[in-house]
Design an enzyme around this catalytic site. Sequence first.
Site, mmCIF file in Angstrom:
data_model
loop_
_atom_site.group_PDB
_atom_site.id
_atom_site.type_symbol
_atom_site.label_atom_id
_atom_site.label_comp_id
_atom_site.label_asym_id
_atom_site.label_seq_id
_atom_site.Cartn_x
_atom_site.Cartn_y
_atom_site.Cartn_z
ATOM 1 N N TYR A 129 -5.408 -51.945 38.071
ATOM 2 C CA TYR A 129 -4.191 -51.814 38.874
ATOM 3 C C TYR A 129 -3.651 -50.387 38.865
ATOM 4 O O TYR A 129 -2.608 -50.127 39.457
ATOM 5 C CB TYR A 129 -3.102 -52.759 38.358
ATOM 6 C CG TYR A 129 -3.348 -54.203 38.715
ATOM 7 C CD1 TYR A 129 -4.476 -54.866 38.262
ATOM 8 C CD2 TYR A 129 -2.448 -54.912 39.499
ATOM 9 C CE1 TYR A 129 -4.705 -56.196 38.577
ATOM 10 C CE2 TYR A 129 -2.660 -56.240 39.818
ATOM 11 C CZ TYR A 129 -3.789 -56.872 39.350
ATOM 12 O OH TYR A 129 -4.012 -58.186 39.666
ATOM 13 N N LYS A 176 -12.797 -58.723 27.710
ATOM 14 C CA LYS A 176 -14.219 -58.875 28.054
ATOM 15 C C LYS A 176 -14.961 -57.710 27.410
ATOM 16 O O LYS A 176 -15.717 -56.971 28.059
ATOM 17 C CB LYS A 176 -14.360 -58.885 29.595
ATOM 18 C CG LYS A 176 -15.724 -59.266 30.108
ATOM 19 C CD LYS A 176 -15.998 -60.752 30.109
ATOM 20 C CE LYS A 176 -17.421 -61.029 30.540
ATOM 21 N NZ LYS A 176 -17.820 -62.431 30.407
ATOM 22 N N ASP A 209 -13.495 -65.407 30.028
ATOM 23 C CA ASP A 209 -14.087 -66.580 30.694
ATOM 24 C C ASP A 209 -13.963 -67.815 29.809
ATOM 25 O O ASP A 209 -13.597 -68.901 30.266
ATOM 26 C CB ASP A 209 -15.539 -66.320 31.139
ATOM 27 C CG ASP A 209 -16.338 -65.463 30.178
ATOM 28 O OD1 ASP A 209 -15.761 -65.013 29.168
ATOM 29 O OD2 ASP A 209 -17.532 -65.248 30.419
ATOM 30 N N ASP A 233 -3.054 -61.451 35.305
ATOM 31 C CA ASP A 233 -2.678 -61.924 36.633
ATOM 32 C C ASP A 233 -3.369 -63.264 36.903
ATOM 33 O O ASP A 233 -2.740 -64.252 37.317
ATOM 34 C CB ASP A 233 -3.119 -60.865 37.662
ATOM 35 C CG ASP A 233 -2.496 -61.068 39.022
ATOM 36 O OD1 ASP A 233 -1.623 -61.931 39.158
ATOM 37 O OD2 ASP A 233 -2.881 -60.353 39.961
#
Length: 341
Positions: A129, A176, A209, A233
């Site tokens: 972002y 991640k 995930d 988000d």
Amino acid sequence: MVMSDRRIALIPGDGIGPEITAATLRILEAGGFEAEYEILEAGQPALDKGLPVMPESTIARIAELGIALKGPTTTPIGKGHTSANVALRKALDLFANVRPTRSIPGLKTHFDNVKIDLIIVRENTEDLYAGIEFQPHKDMAQAVKVITRPGCARLFKYAFEMVRKQGRKRITAVHKANIMKLTDGMFLEEFYKAAAENPDIIADDIIVDNCCMQLVVRPEQFDVIVTENLYGDIVSDLCAGLVGGLGLAAGANIGENCAVFEAVHGSAPDIAGKGIANPTALLFTSLMMLRHLGERSIADRIGRATLQVLGEGKVLTGDLGGHATTAEYTQAIIDRLADVG
Ligand code: ATP
């Protein structure tokens, strides 16, 4: 509106923004909360006047007042103006986005047996972002993911303090780092540095995930989640879906000197102007603002009345399976305030 020494910047926004803002202010006033709201322009109404989506004057006034309640502002997908929200968060350095998710007793959802009571703390200014995108070739577009040590450090300082203040026990970093070894690796490294300084709080981590899968299968295992901008988000919308949808999801953007209270959902153009939007997300958001201002008992009372109306399920907006208009639902909460003491 009530005359008061307390001034709050107010951005009604566009789409369903003005409708849910009006409903929220009616309920706050009925609950005894006094403030003077200074209406500021942003989003579509600003663009219509040839101003930027988030005008400098709006940003400057929020910075002066230190507090704002903000309705949703539309962000067109792809080309066009940048997001008013992203502009505001960056300009005011609102580095932490706090999004609580709690199951509502009695409310029918797609996942009725799910018991959730968690808070997501999302980093709000970095990651993908940061807005660094370019197109080196007509068939290739690239975006830069930015993670900084100071950005991580202030986020984790805030998050661990929040865990303690709210009487929570555990904080889980979502990342991640197995794939993004440098960026998410740095995020995780800084998280465990902060954890070492807060040994009274249980700290662990999970890959994003797996986190999504665990949230659907066994969400009660999570207490506080701290994560990067993009994951936050997505994961917070997933959490909203588990407890009844975006119409219920509240949020606060926190900086060192300023706080902007803003619901998770967007401007919902598909239902704008029909008088059927659910104002609960903005109402719960405003209750976070009241607690921030030290008005805990008013916030608790309005919160109890709202939970009762939602739990009974007689007067609900369409997104929750009901047929009530925004005005009918708002009135049901105001009527209930008399009963909740
Ligand atoms: P943004 O990108 O600005 O966050 P979005 O694309 O995620 O927006 P929303 O505007 O949040 O989309 O709307 C997603 C869906 O949820 C739409 O179908 C919308 O009608 C519904 N929705 C969102 N907020 C509400 C609300 N307060 N009451 C009822 N339905 C809502």
